[in-house]
Design a protein around this motif. Structure first.
Motif, PDB file in Angstrom:
ATOM      1  N   MET A   1      51.180  -6.308  38.394  1.00 31.97           N
ATOM      2  CA  MET A   1      51.162  -4.848  38.199  1.00 31.97           C
ATOM      3  C   MET A   1      52.576  -4.294  38.144  1.00 31.97           C
ATOM      4  O   MET A   1      52.908  -3.441  37.310  1.00 31.97           O
ATOM      5  N   LEU A   2      53.420  -4.795  39.031  1.00 30.37           N
ATOM      6  CA  LEU A   2      54.791  -4.306  39.102  1.00 30.37           C
ATOM      7  C   LEU A   2      55.569  -4.655  37.837  1.00 30.37           C
ATOM      8  O   LEU A   2      56.260  -3.809  37.262  1.00 30.37           O
ATOM      9  N   GLU A   3      55.427  -5.878  37.371  1.00 29.16           N
ATOM     10  CA  GLU A   3      56.214  -6.303  36.216  1.00 29.16           C
ATOM     11  C   GLU A   3      55.826  -5.550  34.947  1.00 29.16           C
ATOM     12  O   GLU A   3      56.686  -5.125  34.182  1.00 29.16           O
ATOM     13  N   ILE A   4      54.540  -5.376  34.710  1.00 25.61           N
ATOM     14  CA  ILE A   4      54.104  -4.632  33.529  1.00 25.61           C
ATOM     15  C   ILE A   4      54.566  -3.171  33.629  1.00 25.61           C
ATOM     16  O   ILE A   4      55.071  -2.593  32.663  1.00 25.61           O
ATOM     17  N   GLY A   5      54.393  -2.567  34.803  1.00 29.30           N
ATOM     18  CA  GLY A   5      54.811  -1.182  34.992  1.00 29.30           C
ATOM     19  C   GLY A   5      56.299  -0.994  34.774  1.00 29.30           C
ATOM     20  O   GLY A   5      56.729  -0.053  34.098  1.00 29.30           O
ATOM     21  N   LEU A   6      57.112  -1.908  35.315  1.00 27.09           N
ATOM     22  CA  LEU A   6      58.561  -1.814  35.141  1.00 27.09           C
ATOM     23  C   LEU A   6      58.958  -2.033  33.686  1.00 27.09           C
ATOM     24  O   LEU A   6      59.877  -1.382  33.176  1.00 27.09           O
ATOM     25  N   ALA A   7      58.270  -2.953  33.015  1.00 26.64           N
ATOM     26  CA  ALA A   7      58.581  -3.234  31.606  1.00 26.64           C
ATOM     27  C   ALA A   7      58.283  -2.021  30.728  1.00 26.64           C
ATOM     28  O   ALA A   7      59.073  -1.669  29.841  1.00 26.64           O
ATOM     29  N   ILE A   8      57.147  -1.373  30.981  1.00 26.01           N
ATOM     30  CA  ILE A   8      56.783  -0.181  30.207  1.00 26.01           C
ATOM     31  C   ILE A   8      57.787   0.938  30.461  1.00 26.01           C
ATOM     32  O   ILE A   8      58.255   1.617  29.536  1.00 26.01           O
ATOM     33  N   MET A   9      58.123   1.123  31.732  1.00 28.71           N
ATOM     34  CA  MET A   9      59.074   2.175  32.089  1.00 28.71           C
ATOM     35  C   MET A   9      60.440   1.925  31.456  1.00 28.71           C
ATOM     36  O   MET A   9      61.049   2.826  30.872  1.00 28.71           O
ATOM     37  N   ALA A  10      60.923   0.675  31.545  1.00 27.26           N
ATOM     38  CA  ALA A  10      62.232   0.336  30.987  1.00 27.26           C
ATOM     39  C   ALA A  10      62.259   0.540  29.473  1.00 27.26           C
ATOM     40  O   ALA A  10      63.252   1.019  28.914  1.00 27.26           O
ATOM     41  N   ALA A  11      61.164   0.172  28.802  1.00 29.38           N
ATOM     42  CA  ALA A  11      61.109   0.329  27.344  1.00 29.38           C
ATOM     43  C   ALA A  11      61.195   1.795  26.945  1.00 29.38           C
ATOM     44  O   ALA A  11      61.758   2.133  25.898  1.00 29.38           O
ATOM     45  N   ARG A  12      60.654   2.687  27.764  1.00 24.96           N
ATOM     46  CA  ARG A  12      60.711   4.124  27.463  1.00 24.96           C
ATOM     47  C   ARG A  12      62.063   4.732  27.793  1.00 24.96           C
ATOM     48  O   ARG A  12      62.529   5.657  27.131  1.00 24.96           O
ATOM     49  N   ILE A  13      62.700   4.199  28.835  1.00 27.79           N
ATOM     50  CA  ILE A  13      63.986   4.762  29.274  1.00 27.79           C
ATOM     51  C   ILE A  13      65.149   4.246  28.434  1.00 27.79           C
ATOM     52  O   ILE A  13      66.001   5.003  27.988  1.00 27.79           O
ATOM     53  N   PHE A  14      65.187   2.920  28.195  1.00 23.81           N
ATOM     54  CA  PHE A  14      66.341   2.293  27.554  1.00 23.81           C
ATOM     55  C   PHE A  14      66.143   2.218  26.037  1.00 23.81           C
ATOM     56  O   PHE A  14      65.804   1.171  25.486  1.00 23.81           O
ATOM     57  N   THR A  15      66.375   3.308  25.376  1.00 22.53           N
ATOM     58  CA  THR A  15      66.205   3.356  23.923  1.00 22.53           C
ATOM     59  C   THR A  15      67.472   2.948  23.175  1.00 22.53           C
ATOM     60  O   THR A  15      67.427   2.662  21.988  1.00 22.53           O
ATOM     61  N   LYS A  16      68.620   2.939  23.876  1.00 26.37           N
ATOM     62  CA  LYS A  16      69.885   2.484  23.295  1.00 26.37           C
ATOM     63  C   LYS A  16      70.387   1.274  24.066  1.00 26.37           C
ATOM     64  O   LYS A  16      70.178   1.161  25.276  1.00 26.37           O
ATOM     65  N   ASN A  17      71.075   0.356  23.333  1.00 28.03           N
ATOM     66  CA  ASN A  17      71.570  -0.880  23.960  1.00 28.03           C
ATOM     67  C   ASN A  17      70.456  -1.555  24.761  1.00 28.03           C
ATOM     68  O   ASN A  17      70.641  -1.924  25.924  1.00 28.03           O
ATOM     69  N   THR A  18      69.316  -1.688  24.119  1.00 27.93           N
ATOM     70  CA  THR A  18      68.116  -2.149  24.828  1.00 27.93           C
ATOM     71  C   THR A  18      68.296  -3.528  25.443  1.00 27.93           C
ATOM     72  O   THR A  18      67.885  -3.775  26.577  1.00 27.93           O
TER      73      THR A  18
END
Length: 419
Positions: free
Chosen positions: A123-140
């Motif tokens: 649960m934690l890994e999927i949630g963090l991955a989704i959050m990171a993908a939304r936040i880090f739109t540059k220099n991903t």
């Protein structure tokens, strides 16, 4: 007065971004601890519950099953209750699993406790991955690797801390692996604080802009990415579960020495994610994965062939395997910008299936090769051959990751869609 108000409005997003970074980075710190304190603990669990290698493989595979189940429902759960409460639920379940692990009295109880911990991890890994993908739109690539650097940071010190803590004298007795797990998993409560305070990014995409999850089953590129991630991650995670055991049983190393080598592996692992992220952005995600996974596999094979003198190469392999997962996440974010949530759920869930199979195969290979050679080579030599075959399989998985990525690279280059 008006200028002061404008300044405050500008500062709020920055403060919230900082709070979200605490959740993401703190989450990966906790994830690294929960994943990699098992290396020093597994031999002690084996001794207490009288487990053979196949039972150890089954234990790790059962854990991966919990991770798989969590991956399959976390995307839907986060859409229903939000990423914030999904993360809080994940951290809470990991804390509860530590309490249950402390209380475990049988192999079945221990397996159930581990299962719950991996539900939380998934649960934690999927949630963090989704959050990171939304936040880090540059220099991903850089930011994804930086986030996962914190996983490497905690993983580097986790084996040493775990080994030391198990020997602590508490209330007149040894803390042991039970108390160590209780304390370490209780740290999962800390990231809940910024999670409650922070305002999490919402998904503003319309339903018609999304790629349906079933569409990924028809996408050749999506399946190639699944294979790449599966080979790479199974190889990566297997090191945390089997390297200490390998060094103890094959070379007769002490627990402290073997745990120290695992920590060196994660030191290289951590530094690789810290410094190679910008490289993945510069030369491309696909080419980066292909080259780095090949390097990791060759290092591990060389370590096995050279023997005890080449053991440091087991650690050096961490340089190549470390960027695979975060770089694949960056690849998914760029390849499927309108459906990153679905792409991550599809890819990581199927990767979880590969993890179950991979852990079973490693334990089965060790037992099978040892049994095959036992009558002709003797117990001691056949045991070493079994361990070499099992760890050799871990190295081959990294090479398969590279080979599959080469197929993806040339396929995307032909379509002029390299990422």
């Amino acid at each position: 007065m008006e200028n002061s108000s404008k300044i405050k409005m500008r500062e709020r997003p920055k403060l919230n971004y900082f709070i979200l970074l605490l959740v993401v980075f703190g989450g990966f710190l906790i994830f690294g601890f929960s994943e990699n304190i098992k290396g020093p603990a597994i031999p002690r669990m084996q001794s207490e519950f009288q487990l053979d290698e196949m039972q150890l493989g089954l234990l790790l595979a059962f854990n991966s099953l919990g991770y798989l189940i969590a991956c399959s429902f976390t995307g839907i759960l986060s859409a229903r209750i939000g990423i914030k409460w999904t993360g809080i639920l994940a951290f809470s379940s990991m804390t509860v699993s530590g309490v249950l692990m402390y209380s475990s009295t049988s192999y079945a109880f221990l397996s159930a406790s581990y299962f719950l911990m991996y539900i939380g991890n998934g649960m934690l890994e999927i949630g963090l991955a989704i959050m990171a993908a939304r936040i880090f739109t540059k220099n991903t690539g850089t930011m994804m690797n930086l986030s996962h650097f914190f996983y490497g940071l905690s993983s580097t010190i986790a084996p040493i801390i775990a080994s030391s803590m198990m020997g602590w004298n508490v209330f007149g007795g040894e803390l042991g692996w039970r108390g160590m797990y209780l304390i370490m998993l209780s740290l999962s409560l800390l990231p809940i604080i910024p999670s409650v305070i922070g305002k999490f990014p919402s998904d503003d995409l319309k339903a018609e802009d999304r790629i349906p999850l079933k569409q990924f089953f028809k996408d050749k590129i999506a399946w190639l990415i699944v294979a790449i991630l599966s080979f790479g991650v199974v190889s990566e995670l297997a090191v945390g579960g089997w390297l200490v055991y390998y060094l103890e049983k094959a070379y007769g190393w002490s627990l402290d020495s073997a745990s120290g080598m695992l920590s060196i592996f994660f030191l290289f692992f951590m530094l690789s994610r810290l410094f190679l992220g910008p490289v993945t952005d510069k030369i491309g995600y696909t080419l980066s994965i292909m080259l780095l996974s090949a390097f990791s596999g060759l290092c591990s094979l060389a370590a096995i062939l050279i023997g005890q003198e080449g053991a440091i190469l087991f650690a050096v392999a961490g340089i190549g395997i470390a960027p695979i997962y975060p770089t694949v996440m960056a690849l998914l974010a760029k390849r499927y910008p309108s459906s990153t949530d679905s792409a991550i759920t599809f890819t990581v869930t199927l990767m979880g299936i590969a993890s179950v199979i991979g852990n079973l195969l490693i334990g089965g290979i060790i037992d099978g090769v040892r049994a095959f050679f036992q009558s002709s080579r003797g117990a001691a030599e056949s045991s070493v051959l079994g361990l070499q075959a099992g760890y050799g399989f871990i190295a081959i998985l990294a090479l398969l990751c590279s080979a599959t990525c080469a197929v993806l690279y040339f396929y995307l280059r032909k379509k002029n869609e390299l990422v």
